[in-house]
Design an enzyme around this catalytic site. Structure first.
Site, PDB file in Angstrom:
ATOM      1  N   CYS A  25       0.949  -0.742  -0.249  1.00  0.00           N
ATOM      2  CA  CYS A  25       0.143  -0.155   0.171  1.00  0.00           C
ATOM      3  C   CYS A  25       1.093   1.300   0.102  1.00  0.00           C
ATOM      4  O   CYS A  25       2.260   1.196   0.856  1.00  0.00           O
ATOM      5  CB  CYS A  25      -0.819  -0.151   1.452  1.00  0.00           C
ATOM      6  SG  CYS A  25      -1.502   1.801   1.474  1.00  0.00           S
TER       7      CYS A  25
ATOM      8  N   TRP B 119      -5.873  -2.684  -3.316  1.00  0.00           N
ATOM      9  CA  TRP B 119      -6.381  -2.388  -4.716  1.00  0.00           C
ATOM     10  C   TRP B 119      -5.877  -1.653  -5.738  1.00  0.00           C
ATOM     11  O   TRP B 119      -5.205  -0.396  -5.197  1.00  0.00           O
ATOM     12  CB  TRP B 119      -8.081  -2.374  -3.681  1.00  0.00           C
ATOM     13  CG  TRP B 119      -8.719  -3.295  -3.305  1.00  0.00           C
ATOM     14  CD1 TRP B 119      -8.545  -3.608  -2.186  1.00  0.00           C
ATOM     15  CD2 TRP B 119      -9.636  -4.011  -3.825  1.00  0.00           C
ATOM     16  NE1 TRP B 119      -9.642  -4.479  -2.068  1.00  0.00           N
ATOM     17  CE2 TRP B 119     -10.521  -4.125  -3.067  1.00  0.00           C
ATOM     18  CE3 TRP B 119     -10.531  -3.941  -4.727  1.00  0.00           C
ATOM     19  CZ2 TRP B 119     -10.707  -5.286  -3.432  1.00  0.00           C
ATOM     20  CZ3 TRP B 119     -11.758  -5.323  -5.378  1.00  0.00           C
ATOM     21  CH2 TRP B 119     -11.799  -5.342  -4.605  1.00  0.00           C
TER      22      TRP B 119
ATOM     23  N   CYS C 116      -4.179  -0.438   0.144  1.00  0.00           N
ATOM     24  CA  CYS C 116      -5.316  -1.288   0.993  1.00  0.00           C
ATOM     25  C   CYS C 116      -7.054  -1.185   1.315  1.00  0.00           C
ATOM     26  O   CYS C 116      -7.377   0.067   0.918  1.00  0.00           O
ATOM     27  CB  CYS C 116      -4.723  -1.288   2.236  1.00  0.00           C
ATOM     28  SG  CYS C 116      -4.785   0.393   2.953  1.00  0.00           S
TER      29      CYS C 116
ATOM     30  N   ARG D 284     -10.847  -1.739   2.844  1.00  0.00           N
ATOM     31  CA  ARG D 284     -11.256  -1.526   4.189  1.00  0.00           C
ATOM     32  C   ARG D 284     -11.185  -1.703   5.041  1.00  0.00           C
ATOM     33  O   ARG D 284     -11.166  -3.262   5.020  1.00  0.00           O
ATOM     34  CB  ARG D 284     -13.593  -1.220   3.638  1.00  0.00           C
ATOM     35  CG  ARG D 284     -13.647  -0.780   2.042  1.00  0.00           C
ATOM     36  CD  ARG D 284     -15.065  -1.246   1.954  1.00  0.00           C
ATOM     37  NE  ARG D 284     -15.442  -1.009   1.060  1.00  0.00           N
ATOM     38  CZ  ARG D 284     -15.826   0.354   0.723  1.00  0.00           C
ATOM     39  NH1 ARG D 284     -16.543   0.709   1.681  1.00  0.00           N
ATOM     40  NH2 ARG D 284     -16.812   0.557  -0.892  1.00  0.00           N
TER      41      ARG D 284
ATOM     42  N   HIS E  54      -7.683   2.917   2.883  1.00  0.00           N
ATOM     43  CA  HIS E  54      -6.769   3.742   1.950  1.00  0.00           C
ATOM     44  C   HIS E  54      -7.428   4.273   0.469  1.00  0.00           C
ATOM     45  O   HIS E  54      -7.296   4.960  -0.547  1.00  0.00           O
ATOM     46  CB  HIS E  54      -5.328   3.826   1.656  1.00  0.00           C
ATOM     47  CG  HIS E  54      -4.463   4.189   2.954  1.00  0.00           C
ATOM     48  ND1 HIS E  54      -3.997   3.183   3.919  1.00  0.00           N
ATOM     49  CD2 HIS E  54      -5.126   5.134   4.025  1.00  0.00           C
ATOM     50  CE1 HIS E  54      -3.564   3.693   4.542  1.00  0.00           C
ATOM     51  NE2 HIS E  54      -4.033   4.649   4.839  1.00  0.00           N
TER      52      HIS E  54
ATOM     53  N   TYR F 175     -14.028  -3.789  -7.976  1.00  0.00           N
ATOM     54  CA  TYR F 175     -14.747  -3.253  -7.637  1.00  0.00           C
ATOM     55  C   TYR F 175     -15.212  -1.981  -8.301  1.00  0.00           C
ATOM     56  O   TYR F 175     -14.517  -0.898  -8.504  1.00  0.00           O
ATOM     57  CB  TYR F 175     -14.882  -3.088  -5.666  1.00  0.00           C
ATOM     58  CG  TYR F 175     -16.206  -2.747  -5.231  1.00  0.00           C
ATOM     59  CD1 TYR F 175     -16.617  -2.993  -4.746  1.00  0.00           C
ATOM     60  CD2 TYR F 175     -15.101  -1.227  -5.130  1.00  0.00           C
ATOM     61  CE1 TYR F 175     -17.317  -2.882  -3.467  1.00  0.00           C
ATOM     62  CE2 TYR F 175     -16.958  -1.080  -3.983  1.00  0.00           C
ATOM     63  CZ  TYR F 175     -17.893  -1.184  -3.275  1.00  0.00           C
ATOM     64  OH  TYR F 175     -18.133  -0.950  -2.973  1.00  0.00           O
TER      65      TYR F 175
ATOM     66  N   TYR G 210     -17.169   2.090  -7.006  1.00  0.00           N
ATOM     67  CA  TYR G 210     -17.442   2.107  -6.155  1.00  0.00           C
ATOM     68  C   TYR G 210     -18.705   3.270  -6.074  1.00  0.00           C
ATOM     69  O   TYR G 210     -19.506   3.397  -5.493  1.00  0.00           O
ATOM     70  CB  TYR G 210     -16.440   3.537  -5.763  1.00  0.00           C
ATOM     71  CG  TYR G 210     -14.630   3.057  -4.923  1.00  0.00           C
ATOM     72  CD1 TYR G 210     -14.908   2.289  -3.645  1.00  0.00           C
ATOM     73  CD2 TYR G 210     -13.645   2.552  -5.496  1.00  0.00           C
ATOM     74  CE1 TYR G 210     -13.826   1.804  -2.593  1.00  0.00           C
ATOM     75  CE2 TYR G 210     -12.706   1.921  -4.922  1.00  0.00           C
ATOM     76  CZ  TYR G 210     -12.594   1.708  -3.651  1.00  0.00           C
ATOM     77  OH  TYR G 210     -11.928   1.327  -3.437  1.00  0.00           O
TER      78      TYR G 210
ATOM     79  N   ASP H  94     -21.390   1.063  -6.289  1.00  0.00           N
ATOM     80  CA  ASP H  94     -21.631  -0.042  -4.941  1.00  0.00           C
ATOM     81  C   ASP H  94     -21.883  -1.219  -4.711  1.00  0.00           C
ATOM     82  O   ASP H  94     -21.994  -1.816  -4.711  1.00  0.00           O
ATOM     83  CB  ASP H  94     -22.820   0.866  -4.494  1.00  0.00           C
ATOM     84  CG  ASP H  94     -22.255   1.066  -2.458  1.00  0.00           C
ATOM     85  OD1 ASP H  94     -21.333  -0.095  -1.976  1.00  0.00           O
ATOM     86  OD2 ASP H  94     -23.558  -0.085  -1.988  1.00  0.00           O
TER      87      ASP H  94
ATOM     88  N   CYS I  57     -35.668 -21.092   7.740  1.00  0.00           N
ATOM     89  CA  CYS I  57     -34.732 -21.740   9.641  1.00  0.00           C
ATOM     90  C   CYS I  57     -35.487 -20.649   9.786  1.00  0.00           C
ATOM     91  O   CYS I  57     -36.412 -20.615  11.140  1.00  0.00           O
ATOM     92  CB  CYS I  57     -34.075 -22.072   9.073  1.00  0.00           C
ATOM     93  SG  CYS I  57     -32.359 -20.240   8.347  1.00  0.00           S
TER      94      CYS I  57
ATOM     95  N   HIS J  90     -28.221 -18.882   9.012  1.00  0.00           N
ATOM     96  CA  HIS J  90     -29.058 -19.707   9.317  1.00  0.00           C
ATOM     97  C   HIS J  90     -29.840 -19.551  10.962  1.00  0.00           C
ATOM     98  O   HIS J  90     -28.905 -19.074  11.036  1.00  0.00           O
ATOM     99  CB  HIS J  90     -28.368 -21.101   9.282  1.00  0.00           C
ATOM    100  CG  HIS J  90     -28.813 -22.306   9.758  1.00  0.00           C
ATOM    101  ND1 HIS J  90     -30.506 -22.672   9.035  1.00  0.00           N
ATOM    102  CD2 HIS J  90     -29.140 -22.974  10.834  1.00  0.00           C
ATOM    103  CE1 HIS J  90     -30.698 -23.566   9.740  1.00  0.00           C
ATOM    104  NE2 HIS J  90     -30.066 -24.329  10.914  1.00  0.00           N
TER     105      HIS J  90
END
Length: 811
Positions: A191, A201, A211, A213, A224, A252, A254, A257, A328, A771
């Site tokens: 990082c 990332w 780095c 979350r 970061h 990903y 952002y 999301d 369940c 469950h």
């Protein structure tokens, strides 16, 4: 044959659109595999057990039935098992996903059907060439038709659940990549803002390596990569270490999301000198991490007491419920609910009266009938008979098959956005839903859910004047806050997080005996609930918004108290998550500290403000009382009279019948404050949309944004922690005192001392996965109900529950 000819006019063919109930009796859980089989009416296609078919025949005059009898035979071992397949997809019911029927024994079935004519139960064996054509066609149509319960399951499923499906990012064709000379080596990443060397990332716009979350438990990165996006708005990042030689990786977005697909990923990586053909996958993808978790969560754990040899239990009140696919939460809630005396009395002790008095055309669509059917199935012991001897090699599902609540779940989920699906749901929300349906179907009878209801007292103290306002409201469960910051083992948790971080780097596995869970004393949670809370609200004394103290107490203590530990919240990625905490709830509980006494000597009430108080409508108390005596919820009766303009009991009753299925049917009548438009605060529209998409009203969302100065992240936390008192806070903000109805609802009330009788536990990362099991105390010993399996509990996890049911302690 002569008897048969007398009934030709009543024999019909099952056609498209007809519901054919050939799996299970309408009044009990007998099936074609039961000893006496199932009788399907050739007129209505309703299925009946031998116990109930005679009554139905006498009541309707229908005499001809198709008798279905099915014999189950176990397949030889060489034909039985399919090779175990590796789970490669976070999915249920799709290739490579979780298979709930994996490793179960396989069977073949032998059908033995006949035609039966009542009342003498005359039998005609099938097939028979001598049968009239209309009868043969009717029988064939029933046998070929999809059963109504199967169709309901298919509709609920709406296709198999697949948690791996990802959408192509909207940035695929327009992603901006800077020509800044950045070239990324094939390994040795770190990082650029800290020393993290895993969970890294790569931003696909500027090539920054940062780095991921930080999780609430301290694991993960240092945020970061997220902070870089918030500064630059560069939207896409790829997780280094997940890039494969065929060009796949975790991407990903952002601003979307979500995890996404980038069809041009190879080209986007090449911009920074990355040749995917020489890349080697070194880290687990987000999907693989989630699959690992779910495989662990769905195995026997402490919640299911897998470390102990559990002894199966049989008999009345010890019948399990089959899992229908993420059902369940239904199973656990209903097992606990049918330990409450008022529910046992209404639906079990008077069950025969409910079923025998049914005059409708389809019992599957009658709530009281299906509740009484479920009560009989769970409490009678008919479907939980102990074998003469227990074969340890016998499949557990054969030993305790349980009963299938398909008909019940289909009915209670009908028309509901969440409970009509096969997705996992929140047990607390389902309990509220069932209690609301019970109240709506209690006309002419007492509501068994009244034993949970209590009156809450919210006291507001104005900082400017010292004057007070008391607001009361009804509730039926007590949400208990979980102050994670008050953990008593922070050092141990920190050491455990360091151990996990080291294990990730060294590719080691943390052993179960090394795991540490955050511990919070129950007294701390209770103290948090009892402590004053600082809010901002309008003061009619100061004629402006001021800081106020809000203190919550209970005016009444119900016979049965439901406590919910508020373990769920919203993570930084806006995904619902659960706090992994241990809270030892006591088996004997004294809530004297929460008793409220109303206005005290020396206290002065805040004056009413004519300019801000909504005008209370005139409501004919006599009509309200008349409707309430029929068993309808008090607030629903008030709304019925108000919304029909006090025009009479008939109009109000019509309103009740038309709206009793509405989600807010029993919610309090809210009169809008016309002066609220003068408020200078303008909520953020994006924030409103986000909060409203979570199920909150516009007014509630606006209040949350106002309390947090339009901070969307803080507003989400605030609204979830205050969701059970939003109406009270809105009333306090407008300066409106709670105006009591002509007659308040009745509450059970007594000593604030309780003893624990049951609790539900949840394993999984959020309410939408995982469950549920429940533990119930019967005759002094704890019993664990894990879907169809019912056993004596050896080590009940009292500290890991989610919903606790307390009953008033005997003195």
């Amino acid at each position: 044959m002569e008897k048969l000819r007398n009934h030709f006019s009543r024999i019909h063919l099952a056609q498209g659109g007809d519901k054919v109930y050939k799996d299970e009796c309408m009044f009990c859980f007998d099936t074609p595999e039961s000893e006496t089989g199932l009788y399907v009416c050739l007129n209505t296609f309703l299925g009946w057990s031998k116990e109930h078919v005679g009554h139905y025949s006498n009541q309707t005059g229908n005499r001809v039935f198709l008798h279905l009898r099915r014999h189950k035979k176990e397949l030889p071992p060489e034909k039985e098992m399919e090779p175990e397949k590796k789970i490669a997809r976070l999915a249920i019911g799709v290739e490579g996903g979780f298979n709930p029927d994996a490793n179960k024994k396989r069977y073949e079935y032998e059908e033995q059907n006949s035609l039966v004519i009542l009342p003498e139960f005359d039998i005609i064996s099938l097939p028979s060439a001598d049968l009239p054509e209309i009868v043969q066609q009717s029988v064939v149509s029933i046998l070929k038709a999809e059963s109504a319960l199967h169709l309901a399951e298919v509709e609920a499923a709406s296709g198999a659940w697949d948690g791996e499906v990802r959408q192509i990012t909207k940035h695929a064709d327009s992603l901006k990549q800077l020509d800044n000379g950045v070239k990324v080596p094939p390994s040795g990443w770190k990082c650029e803002e800290c020393d993290k060397t895993d969970n890294l990332w790569l931003n696909l716009t500027d090539g920054k390596i940062l780095c991921g979350r930080r999780q609430l438990d301290g694991s993960g990165g240092n945020n970061h990569a997220l902070e870089h996006y918030e500064k630059t708005k560069y939207p896409l990042s790829v997780k280094l270490g997940t890039i494969t030689q065929d060009g796949n990786a975790d991407v990903y977005s952002y601003d979307e999301d979500d995890m996404v697909l980038d069809p041009d990923l190879v080209k986007h990586l090449a911009h920074f000198g990355i040749n995917v053909k020489v890349m080697e996958k070194t880290e687990k993808t987000m999907l693989e991490l989630e699959i690992d978790y779910n495989q662990r969560a769905w195995e026997w754990s402490r919640l299911t007491e897998s470390g102990a040899k559990l002894v199966p239990k049989f008999g009345p009140g010890l019948t399990g419920l089959k899992n229908l696919g993420n059902s369940c939460y239904v199973n656990s809630v209903m097992q606990v609910l049918f330990t409450v005396p008022s529910f046992v009395e209404r639906f079990y002790n008077h069950g025969e009266t409910i079923r025998g008095g049914y005059k409708g055309t389809n019992p599957a669509e009658d709530f009281n009938v299906q509740m009484s059917k479920l009560a009989h199935g769970l409490l009678s012991g008919k479907y939980s008979v102990a074998p003469n001897s227990v074969d340890e090699n016998k499949d557990a599902d054969d030993l305790q098959p349980g009963i299938s609540p398909v008909m019940f779940r289909t009915l209670v989920g009908k028309g509901h956005a969440e409970f009509s699906t096969k997705k996992q749901q929140d047990a607390m929300e389902f309990l509220e839903h069932v209690l609301k349906m019970t109240a709506c179907n209690s006309a002419g009878a007492s509501d068994p859910g009244s034993c949970f209801k209590f009156e809450v007292e919210d006291k507001f103290i104005c900082s400017a004047s010292g004057k007070v306002r008391y607001v009361t409201r009804p509730d039926q469960y007590l949400p208990l806050p979980v102050p994670v910051e008050e953990a008593i083992n922070k050092e141990e948790v920190a050491a455990y997080q360091a151990l996990k971080a080291e294990a990730r780097v060294s590719q080691k596995v943390v052993q179960p005996d090394e795991q540490v869970r955050t511990k919070i004393p129950f007294d701390v949670c209770l103290s948090k609930l009892a402590s004053p809370e600082q809010i901002v609200a309008f003061s009619s004394a100061a004629e402006k918004e001021v800081s106020m103290q809000k203190i919550t107490r209970l005016r009444t203590f119900p016979d049965y108290l439901v406590i919910q530990l508020v373990k769920f919240g919203i993570g930084q990625d806006w995904v619902p998550m659960k706090y992994d905490v241990s809270i030892d709830l006591p088996e004997i509980l004294d809530l004297s500290v929460l008793r409220g006494y109303g206005l005290q000597a020396g206290e002065e009430e805040l004056p009413e403000s004519a300019t801000t108080k909504p005008k209370e409508p005139e409501i004919d108390a006599g009509i309200v009382q008349q409707l309430a005596e029929m068993g309808f919820p008090w607030e629903a009766c008030r709304k019925a009279v108000h919304l029909t303009g006090n025009s009479g009991s008939e109009a109000a009753m019509n309103w009740v019948m038309e709206h009793m299925g509405d989600p807010d049917f029993a919610e309090p009548l809210v009169i809008q404050n016309e002066s609220s438009s003068n408020d200078n605060f303008t909520p953020n529209e994006e924030g409103l949309a986000m909060l409203m998409s979570m199920g909150f009203t516009r007014e509630q969302a606006a209040l949350a944004l106002k309390e947090t100065s339009n901070s969307l992240e803080r507003a989400a936390d605030w609204i979830f922690s205050h969701q059970h008192e939003l109406d009270t806070l809105l009333a306090a903000q407008s300066g409106a005192a709670a105006v009591p109805p002509p007659q308040k609802p009745t509450y059970t009330n007594g000593s604030p001392k309780y003893e624990l009788s049951a609790f539900l536990s949840h394993m999984g990362t959020s309410i939408f996965v995982g469950h549920y099991v429940c533990h119930i105390k019967k005759d002094g010993e704890w019993i664990i109900f894990n879907d169809n399996k019912v056993s004596k509990s050896v080590d009940p996890p009292l500290d890991l529950g989610y919903i606790y049911l307390y009953k008033r302690a005997s003195t």
